[in-house]
Design a protein around this motif. Structure first.
Motif, PDB file in Angstrom:
ATOM      1  N   ALA A 214       0.826  -1.209   0.000  1.00  0.00           N
ATOM      2  CA  ALA A 214       0.000   0.000   0.000  1.00  0.00           C
ATOM      3  C   ALA A 214       0.862   1.261   0.000  1.00  0.00           C
ATOM      4  O   ALA A 214       0.573   2.225  -0.709  1.00  0.00           O
ATOM      5  CB  ALA A 214      -0.933  -0.007   1.209  1.00  0.00           C
ATOM      6  N   VAL A 215       1.944   1.249   0.792  1.00  0.00           N
ATOM      7  CA  VAL A 215       2.842   2.402   0.830  1.00  0.00           C
ATOM      8  C   VAL A 215       3.512   2.599  -0.527  1.00  0.00           C
ATOM      9  O   VAL A 215       3.643   3.731  -1.016  1.00  0.00           O
ATOM     10  CB  VAL A 215       3.900   2.225   1.939  1.00  0.00           C
ATOM     11  N   LYS A 216       3.929   1.503  -1.132  1.00  0.00           N
ATOM     12  CA  LYS A 216       4.554   1.585  -2.455  1.00  0.00           C
ATOM     13  C   LYS A 216       3.605   2.224  -3.464  1.00  0.00           C
ATOM     14  O   LYS A 216       4.002   3.098  -4.253  1.00  0.00           O
ATOM     15  CB  LYS A 216       4.953   0.185  -2.928  1.00  0.00           C
ATOM     16  N   GLN A 217       2.347   1.797  -3.451  1.00  0.00           N
ATOM     17  CA  GLN A 217       1.376   2.357  -4.378  1.00  0.00           C
ATOM     18  C   GLN A 217       1.049   3.811  -4.043  1.00  0.00           C
ATOM     19  O   GLN A 217       0.833   4.631  -4.939  1.00  0.00           O
ATOM     20  CB  GLN A 217       0.090   1.516  -4.359  1.00  0.00           C
ATOM     21  N   ASP A 253       8.845  15.574   4.525  1.00  0.00           N
ATOM     22  CA  ASP A 253       9.526  14.305   4.789  1.00  0.00           C
ATOM     23  C   ASP A 253       8.522  13.180   4.596  1.00  0.00           C
ATOM     24  O   ASP A 253       7.831  12.776   5.538  1.00  0.00           O
ATOM     25  CB  ASP A 253      10.103  14.285   6.213  1.00  0.00           C
ATOM     26  N   PHE A 254       8.417  12.690   3.377  1.00  0.00           N
ATOM     27  CA  PHE A 254       7.376  11.713   3.054  1.00  0.00           C
ATOM     28  C   PHE A 254       7.525  10.424   3.847  1.00  0.00           C
ATOM     29  O   PHE A 254       6.526   9.843   4.284  1.00  0.00           O
ATOM     30  CB  PHE A 254       7.381  11.398   1.553  1.00  0.00           C
ATOM     31  N   GLU A 255       8.745   9.935   4.040  1.00  0.00           N
ATOM     32  CA  GLU A 255       8.937   8.651   4.713  1.00  0.00           C
ATOM     33  C   GLU A 255       8.406   8.689   6.145  1.00  0.00           C
ATOM     34  O   GLU A 255       7.694   7.779   6.576  1.00  0.00           O
ATOM     35  CB  GLU A 255      10.423   8.259   4.687  1.00  0.00           C
ATOM     36  N   ASN A 256       8.758   9.723   6.887  1.00  0.00           N
ATOM     37  CA  ASN A 256       8.236   9.851   8.247  1.00  0.00           C
ATOM     38  C   ASN A 256       6.732  10.102   8.237  1.00  0.00           C
ATOM     39  O   ASN A 256       5.997   9.601   9.098  1.00  0.00           O
ATOM     40  CB  ASN A 256       8.943  10.977   8.994  1.00  0.00           C
ATOM     41  N   GLU A 257       6.282  10.875   7.271  1.00  0.00           N
ATOM     42  CA  GLU A 257       4.858  11.197   7.171  1.00  0.00           C
ATOM     43  C   GLU A 257       4.038   9.937   6.919  1.00  0.00           C
ATOM     44  O   GLU A 257       3.033   9.685   7.594  1.00  0.00           O
ATOM     45  CB  GLU A 257       4.632  12.211   6.051  1.00  0.00           C
ATOM     46  N   ILE A 258       4.466   9.114   5.978  1.00  0.00           N
ATOM     47  CA  ILE A 258       3.675   7.929   5.631  1.00  0.00           C
ATOM     48  C   ILE A 258       3.739   6.886   6.740  1.00  0.00           C
ATOM     49  O   ILE A 258       2.784   6.126   6.953  1.00  0.00           O
ATOM     50  CB  ILE A 258       4.128   7.337   4.277  1.00  0.00           C
ATOM     51  N   ALA A 259       4.843   6.846   7.486  1.00  0.00           N
ATOM     52  CA  ALA A 259       4.933   5.924   8.624  1.00  0.00           C
ATOM     53  C   ALA A 259       3.930   6.338   9.709  1.00  0.00           C
ATOM     54  O   ALA A 259       3.247   5.482  10.290  1.00  0.00           O
ATOM     55  CB  ALA A 259       6.347   5.919   9.193  1.00  0.00           C
ATOM     56  N   PHE A 260       3.835   7.635   9.971  1.00  0.00           N
ATOM     57  CA  PHE A 260       2.873   8.135  10.951  1.00  0.00           C
ATOM     58  C   PHE A 260       1.444   7.845  10.488  1.00  0.00           C
ATOM     59  O   PHE A 260       0.599   7.365  11.258  1.00  0.00           O
ATOM     60  CB  PHE A 260       3.073   9.632  11.167  1.00  0.00           C
ATOM     61  N   ILE A 261       1.168   8.130   9.216  1.00  0.00           N
ATOM     62  CA  ILE A 261      -0.186   7.936   8.692  1.00  0.00           C
ATOM     63  C   ILE A 261      -0.566   6.457   8.727  1.00  0.00           C
ATOM     64  O   ILE A 261      -1.699   6.092   9.061  1.00  0.00           O
ATOM     65  CB  ILE A 261      -0.277   8.500   7.260  1.00  0.00           C
ATOM     66  N   GLY A 262       0.397   5.589   8.385  1.00  0.00           N
ATOM     67  CA  GLY A 262       0.121   4.160   8.433  1.00  0.00           C
ATOM     68  C   GLY A 262      -0.255   3.685   9.815  1.00  0.00           C
ATOM     69  O   GLY A 262      -1.105   2.799   9.975  1.00  0.00           O
ATOM     70  N   SER A 263       0.364   4.287  10.852  1.00  0.00           N
ATOM     71  CA  SER A 263       0.030   3.902  12.225  1.00  0.00           C
ATOM     72  C   SER A 263      -1.394   4.304  12.591  1.00  0.00           C
ATOM     73  O   SER A 263      -1.997   3.722  13.497  1.00  0.00           O
ATOM     74  CB  SER A 263       1.016   4.545  13.199  1.00  0.00           C
ATOM     75  N   LYS A 264      -1.943   5.291  11.898  1.00  0.00           N
ATOM     76  CA  LYS A 264      -3.314   5.718  12.149  1.00  0.00           C
ATOM     77  C   LYS A 264      -4.320   4.996  11.258  1.00  0.00           C
ATOM     78  O   LYS A 264      -5.474   4.792  11.640  1.00  0.00           O
ATOM     79  CB  LYS A 264      -3.436   7.234  11.903  1.00  0.00           C
ATOM     80  N   ALA A 265      -3.886   4.607  10.071  1.00  0.00           N
ATOM     81  CA  ALA A 265      -4.801   4.021   9.091  1.00  0.00           C
ATOM     82  C   ALA A 265      -5.246   2.623   9.474  1.00  0.00           C
ATOM     83  O   ALA A 265      -6.375   2.208   9.195  1.00  0.00           O
ATOM     84  CB  ALA A 265      -4.137   3.998   7.711  1.00  0.00           C
ATOM     85  N   PHE A 266      -4.343   1.852  10.113  1.00  0.00           N
ATOM     86  CA  PHE A 266      -4.619   0.440  10.367  1.00  0.00           C
ATOM     87  C   PHE A 266      -4.646   0.116  11.857  1.00  0.00           C
ATOM     88  O   PHE A 266      -4.728  -1.022  12.253  1.00  0.00           O
ATOM     89  CB  PHE A 266      -3.578  -0.430   9.668  1.00  0.00           C
TER      90      PHE A 266
END
Length: 266
Positions: A214-217, A253-266
């Motif tokens: 999902a992150v890759k996409q 900082d996309f990498e940190n941003e997407i890691a944070f968002i992933g922790s909220k999404a799932f």
């Protein structure tokens, strides 16, 4: 993963997922989620039944029940509501993209650098206005509730933590969930009969595979606008100029941003 003989479970402090859910006063899927996140150890009985070690569960409770809140879901997947609606943000970014001017000199430069093709792609530099739209956050009201950007609703953040996210972060929550479900739906599964969310949380490996995909996409999420252009030196040649605004370029900082968002999404 550890495998345990079902006949010794009751006498060795080993719980089934429903039994662990009773201890946590939660639904069984919430226990599966904690296992998938690595907060509880992944165990199976000899015949494949998911198990929870009571000692692991007590340690988790003693440490403060971290990340216990289960995201809202309905019909076997995460619930879609107005907080998941990214249309207002996308509309605003499209307007900003339409205002970006591609000059004749820029067309000439792309023509030379992109193999002298008639189909050109213009990468778009992120403007402060684009970043402000992405970062637009919720407004806290006098009663403690918040009003998420782009909506007129008042939300209790204790009941829906997504309400406190920015417009761009909520966009990526929806994108990650959509891509994760597509991945799960495409993958052959040994867990026939389970809902998509049950398959997502079937094991730490299954969860990580779905989230990484999902992150890759999500890195490829973009808004595209195409315009036709002509240059004086090529009176009979039309150039298709594709303007691309990549969502991954908006956060600093996309990498940190997407890691944070992933922790909220799932």
């Amino acid at each position: 993963m550890n495998a345990t003989d079902p006949t010794v479970q009751k006498t060795t402090g080993i719980l089934t997922v429903p039994e662990a859910a009773e201890v946590l006063r939660a639904r069984p899927i919430a226990v599966s989620r904690l296992v998938a996140l690595g907060l509880l150890a992944y165990n199976r009985s000899a015949d494949g039944v998911p198990l929870v070690i009571e000692g692991d569960l007590q340690r988790y409770l003693g440490a403060g029940s971290r990340n216990m809140a289960m995201p809202s879901y309905d019909g076997g997947w995460f619930r879609t509501d107005s907080l998941s609606d990214s249309a207002p943000l996308v509309k605003k970014l499209r307007e900003f993209l339409a205002e970006v001017e591609v000059t004749d000199d820029h067309v000439r430069e792309m023509y030379e650098k992109q193999g002298k093709t008639s189909y050109l792609t213009a990468g778009i530099r992120i403007t402060p206005a684009m970043r402000d739209a992405y970062n637009a956050g919720a407004k806290t009201q006098a009663d403690g509730k918040v009003r998420p950007s782009g909506t007129w609703m008042s939300v209790d953040p204790a009941k829906d933590p997504l309400a406190t996210l920015s417009a761009g972060q909520r966009y990526f929550v929806a994108a990650l969930r959509e891509h994760a479900k597509r991945y799960i739906d495409r993958k052959p599964s040994e867990t026939i009969g389970l809902s998509p969310i049950e398959r997502l949380y079937a094991s730490p490996d299954a969860f990580q595979a779905a989230v990484l995909n999902a992150v890759k996409q999500a890195r490829s999420e973009r808004i595209v606008q195409t315009e036709w252009r002509m240059l004086p030196e090529f009176p009979h040649k039309k150039f298709s100029v594709r303007k691309e605004l990549r969502f991954a370029d908006i956060p600093s900082d996309f990498e940190n941003e997407i890691a944070f968002i992933g922790s909220k999404a799932f």
